[in-house]
Design a protein around this motif. Structure first.
Motif, short mmCIF file in Angstrom:
data_model
loop_
_atom_site.label_atom_id
_atom_site.label_comp_id
_atom_site.label_asym_id
_atom_site.label_seq_id
_atom_site.Cartn_x
_atom_site.Cartn_y
_atom_site.Cartn_z
N ILE A 124 -0.42 -10.69 -4.17
CA ILE A 124 0.41 -9.50 -4.32
C ILE A 124 -0.34 -8.25 -3.86
O ILE A 124 0.21 -7.41 -3.15
CB ILE A 124 0.94 -9.37 -5.76
N ALA A 125 -1.62 -8.15 -4.22
CA ALA A 125 -2.43 -7.00 -3.77
C ALA A 125 -2.52 -6.98 -2.24
O ALA A 125 -2.41 -5.92 -1.62
CB ALA A 125 -3.82 -7.07 -4.39
N GLY A 128 -4.61 10.38 -2.42
CA GLY A 128 -4.33 9.91 -1.07
C GLY A 128 -4.65 8.47 -0.84
O GLY A 128 -4.50 7.96 0.28
N THR A 129 -5.11 7.77 -1.87
CA THR A 129 -5.42 6.36 -1.76
C THR A 129 -5.26 5.69 -3.11
O THR A 129 -5.40 6.34 -4.14
CB THR A 129 -6.86 6.13 -1.22
N LEU A 130 -4.96 4.42 -3.09
CA LEU A 130 -4.88 3.62 -4.32
C LEU A 130 -5.73 2.38 -4.15
O LEU A 130 -5.79 1.82 -3.07
CB LEU A 130 -3.42 3.22 -4.61
N SER A 176 -2.19 0.69 -9.63
CA SER A 176 -3.15 1.79 -9.50
C SER A 176 -4.41 1.42 -8.72
O SER A 176 -5.18 2.30 -8.35
CB SER A 176 -3.58 2.23 -10.90
N GLY A 177 -4.64 0.12 -8.53
CA GLY A 177 -5.93 -0.30 -8.00
C GLY A 177 -6.99 -0.40 -9.09
O GLY A 177 -8.12 -0.79 -8.82
N ARG A 178 -6.62 -0.06 -10.32
CA ARG A 178 -7.54 -0.14 -11.46
C ARG A 178 -7.03 -1.22 -12.42
O ARG A 178 -6.11 -0.98 -13.21
CB ARG A 178 -7.62 1.20 -12.18
N ASP A 234 -1.88 -0.96 1.81
CA ASP A 234 -2.34 0.36 1.36
C ASP A 234 -1.42 0.98 0.31
O ASP A 234 -1.65 2.09 -0.14
CB ASP A 234 -2.51 1.31 2.55
N LYS A 235 -0.35 0.25 -0.06
CA LYS A 235 0.59 0.67 -1.12
C LYS A 235 1.44 1.88 -0.72
O LYS A 235 2.06 2.52 -1.57
CB LYS A 235 -0.13 0.92 -2.44
#
Length: 195
Positions: free
Chosen positions: A78-79, A193-195, A110-112, A84-85
């Motif tokens: 999924i990621a 500007g990024t996740l 969130s990438g977290r 880049d979301k």
């Protein structure tokens, strides 16, 4: 198309996963654990994420490696499909009722990775699946998906309903969170500007 394929091979398991985030909820699931297959089928059907999942694990030992590695591989796929979301809604939540049971699920892509799982089972097994493995699956999935995930069963008695409401709640929240927001389809949803 936002698709991805992941193969995870260890001395304990062999997992092959393909996902299509823009699918219709078609699935082919085989993990060797019938109840687990049923839950992953619910996840695919209600998220509208097409999933092809084939896991062969060391079930002669126990279910731990099979469930964990399947969660890691689905999360990674999924990621990867999210790339880049850009344009996703990112946040979503769902209330998932199933008869006497109600579960709340909230996600932030969130990438977290972080998982809070507040669900209690009164049985040790559902079918042939160990109920302690549900929390571990959600943790493994959120870890490799890079998703902050909160799952809380507010009330419920039937263990089958409790498990299914957790997976269906995740499905409905994921469905919304991975959707492209037509108002911001070309923007990454973060002030950084990024996740």
């Amino acid at each position: 198309m936002r698709t991805a394929t992941v193969s995870r091979k260890t001395s304990e398991t062999s997992v092959d996963v393909t996902v299509n985030l823009d699918g219709t909820g078609n699935y082919a699931i085989s993990t060797g654990i019938g109840f687990f297959d049923h839950m992953l089928e619910q996840l695919s059907r209600h998220s509208l994420i097409d999933m092809d999942v084939k896991t062969v694990g060391d079930l002669h030992i126990d279910q731990h490696h099979t469930v964990e590695d399947t969660g890691l591989a689905i999360g990674e796929a999924i990621a990867k499909a999210l790339a880049d979301k850009k344009g996703i809604r990112r946040y979503a939540d769902a209330l998932s009722p199933m008869d006497e049971t109600l579960t709340r699920v909230a996600v932030d892509i969130s990438g977290r990775p972080y998982c809070v799982f507040k669900t209690v089972f009164s049985q040790k097994r559902l079918g042939e699946m160990d109920t302690e493995m549900f929390e571990h699956w959600f943790q493994s999935f959120s870890q490799n998906a890079g998703i902050t995930l909160h799952v809380e069963t507010l009330y419920g008695d039937n263990n089958h309903h409790i498990a299914e409401s957790c997976f269906k709640g995740l499905a409905r929240a994921l469905r919304e969170a991975v959707e492209i927001d037509p108002r911001k389809a070309d923007v990454i949803p973060s002030t950084k500007g990024t996740l």
